[in-house]
Design an enzyme around this catalytic site. Structure first.
Site, PDB file in Angstrom:
ATOM      1  N   CYS A   2       1.017  -1.353  -0.146  1.00 34.25           N
ATOM      2  CA  CYS A   2      -0.046   0.025   0.001  1.00 34.25           C
ATOM      3  C   CYS A   2       0.764   1.359   0.011  1.00 34.25           C
ATOM      4  CB  CYS A   2      -1.007   0.123   1.129  1.00 34.25           C
ATOM      5  SG  CYS A   2      -1.956  -1.410   1.233  1.00 34.25           S
ATOM      6  N   ARG A  27       5.136   0.305  -5.808  1.00 38.74           N
ATOM      7  CA  ARG A  27       5.316  -0.529  -4.758  1.00 38.74           C
ATOM      8  C   ARG A  27       4.212  -1.859  -4.722  1.00 38.74           C
ATOM      9  NH1 ARG A  27       6.623   2.334  -0.154  1.00 38.74           N
ATOM     10  NH2 ARG A  27       5.214   1.129   1.332  1.00 38.74           N
ATOM     11  N   TRP A  75      -2.939  -2.743  -1.619  1.00 44.02           N
ATOM     12  CA  TRP A  75      -2.387  -4.112  -2.113  1.00 44.02           C
ATOM     13  C   TRP A  75      -3.135  -5.086  -1.234  1.00 44.02           C
ATOM     14  CZ3 TRP A  75       0.176  -8.425   0.009  1.00 44.02           C
ATOM     15  CH2 TRP A  75       0.606  -9.419  -0.691  1.00 44.02           C
ATOM     16  N   ASN A 101      -1.556   1.842   5.665  1.00 46.76           N
ATOM     17  CA  ASN A 101      -0.712   0.771   5.356  1.00 46.76           C
ATOM     18  C   ASN A 101      -0.296   0.014   6.528  1.00 46.76           C
ATOM     19  OD1 ASN A 101       1.161  -0.793   4.034  1.00 46.76           O
ATOM     20  ND2 ASN A 101       2.682   0.974   3.886  1.00 46.76           N
ATOM     21  N   GLY A 102      -0.486  -1.442   6.245  1.00 43.98           N
ATOM     22  CA  GLY A 102      -0.091  -2.272   7.290  1.00 43.98           C
ATOM     23  C   GLY A 102      -1.222  -3.219   7.610  1.00 43.98           C
ATOM     24  N   GLU A 481      19.710 -15.769  -8.243  1.00 46.62           N
ATOM     25  CA  GLU A 481      19.021 -14.588  -8.614  1.00 46.62           C
ATOM     26  C   GLU A 481      18.647 -14.384  -9.895  1.00 46.62           C
ATOM     27  OE1 GLU A 481      17.963 -11.928  -7.248  1.00 46.62           O
ATOM     28  OE2 GLU A 481      18.122 -10.318  -8.458  1.00 46.62           O
ATOM     29  N   LYS A 485      14.869 -13.658 -11.069  1.00 48.30           N
ATOM     30  CA  LYS A 485      14.559 -12.435 -12.065  1.00 48.30           C
ATOM     31  C   LYS A 485      13.633 -12.934 -13.297  1.00 48.30           C
ATOM     32  CE  LYS A 485      15.436  -9.732 -10.442  1.00 48.30           C
ATOM     33  NZ  LYS A 485      15.869  -9.001  -9.355  1.00 48.30           N
ATOM     34  N   GLU A 488       9.871 -13.792 -11.869  1.00 49.23           N
ATOM     35  CA  GLU A 488       9.094 -12.539 -11.423  1.00 49.23           C
ATOM     36  C   GLU A 488       8.580 -11.768 -12.336  1.00 49.23           C
ATOM     37  OE1 GLU A 488      10.898 -10.308  -8.196  1.00 49.23           O
ATOM     38  OE2 GLU A 488      12.810 -10.091  -9.226  1.00 49.23           O
ATOM     39  N   HIS A 504      20.341 -35.588  -8.567  1.00 48.05           N
ATOM     40  CA  HIS A 504      19.642 -36.038  -7.484  1.00 48.05           C
ATOM     41  C   HIS A 504      18.101 -35.760  -7.437  1.00 48.05           C
ATOM     42  CE1 HIS A 504      23.501 -37.280  -5.520  1.00 48.05           C
ATOM     43  NE2 HIS A 504      23.886 -36.068  -5.724  1.00 48.05           N
ATOM     44  N   LYS A 603       6.910  -3.929  -4.199  1.00 49.94           N
ATOM     45  CA  LYS A 603       8.427  -3.787  -3.990  1.00 49.94           C
ATOM     46  C   LYS A 603       8.600  -3.657  -2.802  1.00 49.94           C
ATOM     47  CE  LYS A 603      12.200  -1.849  -5.494  1.00 49.94           C
ATOM     48  NZ  LYS A 603      13.048  -2.701  -6.528  1.00 49.94           N
TER      49      LYS A 603
HETATM   50  C1  G6P Z   1      10.243  -7.636  -2.767  1.00 50.80           C
HETATM   51  C2  G6P Z   1      10.993  -7.095  -3.899  1.00 50.80           C
HETATM   52  C3  G6P Z   1      12.370  -7.983  -4.217  1.00 50.80           C
HETATM   53  C4  G6P Z   1      13.182  -7.740  -2.928  1.00 50.80           C
HETATM   54  C5  G6P Z   1      12.500  -8.173  -1.633  1.00 50.80           C
HETATM   55  C6  G6P Z   1      13.305  -7.573  -0.482  1.00 50.80           C
HETATM   56  O1  G6P Z   1      10.118  -9.252  -2.834  1.00 50.80           O
HETATM   57  O2  G6P Z   1      10.353  -7.858  -5.283  1.00 50.80           O
HETATM   58  O3  G6P Z   1      12.859  -7.443  -5.269  1.00 50.80           O
HETATM   59  O4  G6P Z   1      14.391  -8.388  -3.266  1.00 50.80           O
HETATM   60  O5  G6P Z   1      11.064  -7.605  -1.649  1.00 50.80           O
HETATM   61  O6  G6P Z   1      13.067  -6.434  -0.343  1.00 50.80           O
HETATM   62  P1  G6P Z   1      13.917  -5.161   0.475  1.00 50.80           P
HETATM   63  O7  G6P Z   1      13.439  -4.057   0.251  1.00 50.80           O
HETATM   64  O8  G6P Z   1      14.144  -5.687   1.722  1.00 50.80           O
HETATM   65  O9  G6P Z   1      15.134  -5.524  -0.304  1.00 50.80           O
END
Ligand code: G6P
Length: 608
Positions: A2, A27, A75, A101-102, A481, A485, A488, A504, A603
């Site tokens: 949010c 976000r 959200w 938000n929360g 990673e 990437k 997502e 395995h 985000k």
């Molecule tokens: C979300 C984002 C990721 C990020 C993760 C941790 O899942 O989409 O890109 O790595 O949060 O966020 P932070 O702000 O703690 O790095």
């Protein structure tokens, strides 16, 4: 998750709120709304879906007059995305409007009590409880009502509250959810982060937990829970407004990928002086470092993947055992921690709820906390003993790129700094390592010059149903990673495996034409990874190898080769991750995905 924006001033509020909310779209959200004080009452407009739906409904905000208001992108947590569940929520009489938000953890019991007292709920949200609680506790003084509300609710919140009895002010508060105050000329703001208000002001107050703020056109006052006014330090944000704009790029993600050489340089340059790593930001002495007997690295998502690299790097360079854990597990695993442990917390936003709670848990148990954070004044930065900021600038795309890369180089700096203090490096090894770190920005820039190659490879594979990433040691860490990437932003199923572990079980998934992206950059384990590539190729996989230039991989093992520049072995993750970012970007682009705002993702993950 949010996003909140609030405005009071002389201009029409609604268009400012909509513009601010558009800066918070990254976000992650599924509906939006605004509440404006207009003609002595509160007018609400909200809509499910993208902000553009709300903008259309309100003629970009122009249809609603009034110079004070609050806005929200939601959200969904409690209740599906819908008009009625969107914020702002109003109290029964319409006197209060609330954005939140929360998560209010005790909302069910509060809802029951309020219902028994005759309050009617129209939404499924936890937030509506707050609007009604304000009404319930209000005896003519809004601050008194706020104090009673925050004493009653459990959980996390950033709140913006309008009350129709107060035509010239609104109030806000936060606890474990981000909220900043923007200080302008005859106008003031609240926002979930600075990008929303950067256009209007750079002067900011960072609020601490349970600090309440009263915003008027001509001034802002902050109070503690005892209603005593407190003096806040004013911060000036030095981010360029253009840093939070697309600047001609189709997506923020590509802009941020391209910003990596600069972001890395900005992060390392101030910390390398006269050939030495100088970490002025932290207070760890050589003696403290010698006393560390174990390091935990705790983070979520890509930041966790930086931690996996960190484990290999720190153990190799410092010979201190390192355990890396995702924060959501760490916080509930009853971690064995003592005062000789260092906990390194990594977070771009500095607001990730699980990471923040894991930090608090570690601190409670006596560990020293060193955090690597991108957002100045964020909750994680504030709660840490020491902070090293990544100077990546605002990162808007949900899928992180430049924050990941800057976190990585901070890990290298920390490892080399500690290794030097521990006497684990000769002076020439130390000097060489530092010059290799300094060479990274140019090498990343060089990889970015060959974008077309990755675009071509993406065009061959964007229809795949499943893609595997393999590697050993640091290459495995980067595979994690690369795989994240890809999945997502492109929604292609993908998994990362330690190359030696493939046989395995997972090798049974390899079919004719399955794409395997194999990282073989490390010298020591190169031959072993190449053998694993041959194993999958023998089962008719298509193999895309990532290796350093001047390395040969036989046709028996690979179909396509992506080359990265040579570098110190430990630093190769900073380079090998870049083609994987580009590959994911182009695959997602060819599939027509919403690259900057992938479905269901947020985000800044401010709920557990
Ligand atoms: C979300 C984002 C990721 C990020 C993760 C941790 O899942 O989409 O890109 O790595 O949060 O966020 P932070 O702000 O703690 O790095």
């Amino acid at each position: 998750m949010c996003g909140i924006v609030g405005y009071i001033g002389e201009q029409q509020a609604a268009p400012i709120l909509l513009d601010g909310l558009s800066k918070l779209e990254y976000r992650g959200y599924d509906s939006a709304g605004i509440a404006i004080f207009n003609n002595n009452q509160i007018e609400i407009a909200k809509a499910k879906g993208r902000l553009s739906v709300l903008a259309e409904k309100t003629d970009n905000g122009n249809a609603i007059k009034g110079t004070m208001g609050i806005g929200h992108t939601r959200w969904a947590t409690h209740g599906e995305p819908s008009d009625v569940n969107s914020h702002p929520h109003i109290s029964m009489s319409g006197r209060f409007a609330v954005v939140h938000n929360g998560i209010i953890e005790n909302y069910a019991s509060l809802k029951k009590k309020l219902t028994e007292r005759g309050f009617e709920f129209i939404s499924e949200t936890d937030t509506e409880v707050i609007a009604h609680l304000f009404e319930y506790y209000y005896k003519g003084d809004i601050m008194d009502a706020m104090i009673r509300v925050i004493n009653r609710v459990e959980g996390s919140y950033a709140l913006g509250v309008l009350c129709s009895d107060y035509p010239d002010q609104f109030i806000a508060v936060r606890k474990a959810s981000p909220l900043i105050v923007g200080l302008g000329e005859k106008e003031n703001f609240i926002a979930s982060d600075v990008t929303a208000i950067l256009k209007h002001t750079r002067d900011i107050y960072y609020l601490d937990d349970n600090e309440m703020v009263v915003l008027k056109k001509d001034g802002v006052k902050v109070y503690n829970k005892d209603k005593e006014e407190i003096t806040k330090e004013k911060f000036t944000v030095d981010w360029d407004v253009s840093a939070a704009e697309k600047g001609g790029y189709e997506h923020f993600m590509m802009k941020e990928i391209e910003e990596q050489p600069k972001a890395i340089r900005d992060t390392i340059s101030p910390r390398i002086k006269d050939g030495k790593i100088v970490l002025d930001d932290i207070s760890l002495t050589a003696e403290d470092i010698k006393n560390i007997n174990k390091i935990y690295i705790v983070a979520c998502g890509s930041a966790y993947h930086v931690g996996v690299v960190g484990k290999y790097v720190i153990e190799k360079m410092c010979r201190i055992p390192v355990e890396v854990q995702v924060a959501s597990e760490f916080r509930y695993c009853n971690p064995i921690i003592n005062k000789n442990n260092l906990v390194i917390v990594i977070s771009q936003s500095g607001e990730t709820a699980d990471t923040l709670e894991a930090l608090k848990e570690a601190k409670k148990r006596g560990a020293r906390i060193l955090s690597i954070v991108n957002v100045v004044g964020s909750s994680i930065a504030n709660a840490s003993d020491d902070v090293i900021y990544t100077w990546a600038g605002p990162e808007i795309a949900v899928a992180t790129t430049k924050a990941y890369s800057t976190q990585l180089v901070v890990i290298y700096l920390i490892a080399a700094y500690m290794a030097e203090k521990l006497g684990m490096l000769t002076s020439s090894e130390y000097t060489d390592f530092i010059s290799e770190i300094e060479a990274l920005p140019d090498k990343v820039a060089k990889i970015l010059e060959s974008k077309e190659e990755l675009q071509y490879l993406a065009s061959k594979f964007f229809n795949c149903h499943s893609i595997f990433f393999i590697g050993r040691n640091l290459d495995y860490a980067v595979s994690l990673e690369g795989s994240l990437k890809l999945k997502e932003i492109s929604y292609i199923h993908s998994e990362a495996y330690a190359a030696g572990e493939l046989k395995h079980g997972t090798i049974s998934l390899i079919e004719d034409g399955t794409l395997v992206v194999a990282l073989a950059t490390g010298k020591e384990l190169f031959d072993k990874t190449v053998s694993n590539m041959e194993e999958v190729k023998a089962r008719h996989a298509v193999v895309m190898g990532v290796t350093t230039e001047n390395r040969e991989i036989s046709e028996k093992a690979v179909d396509y080769i992506i080359e990265i520049p040579e570098a110190h072995e430990i630093l190769l993750p900073s380079l090998s991750v870049v083609p994987l970012q580009l590959f994911s970007y182009y695959v997602a682009s060819l599939k027509g995905c919403d690259i900057d705002k992938p479905r269901n993702l947020a985000k800044s993950v401010t709920v557990e």
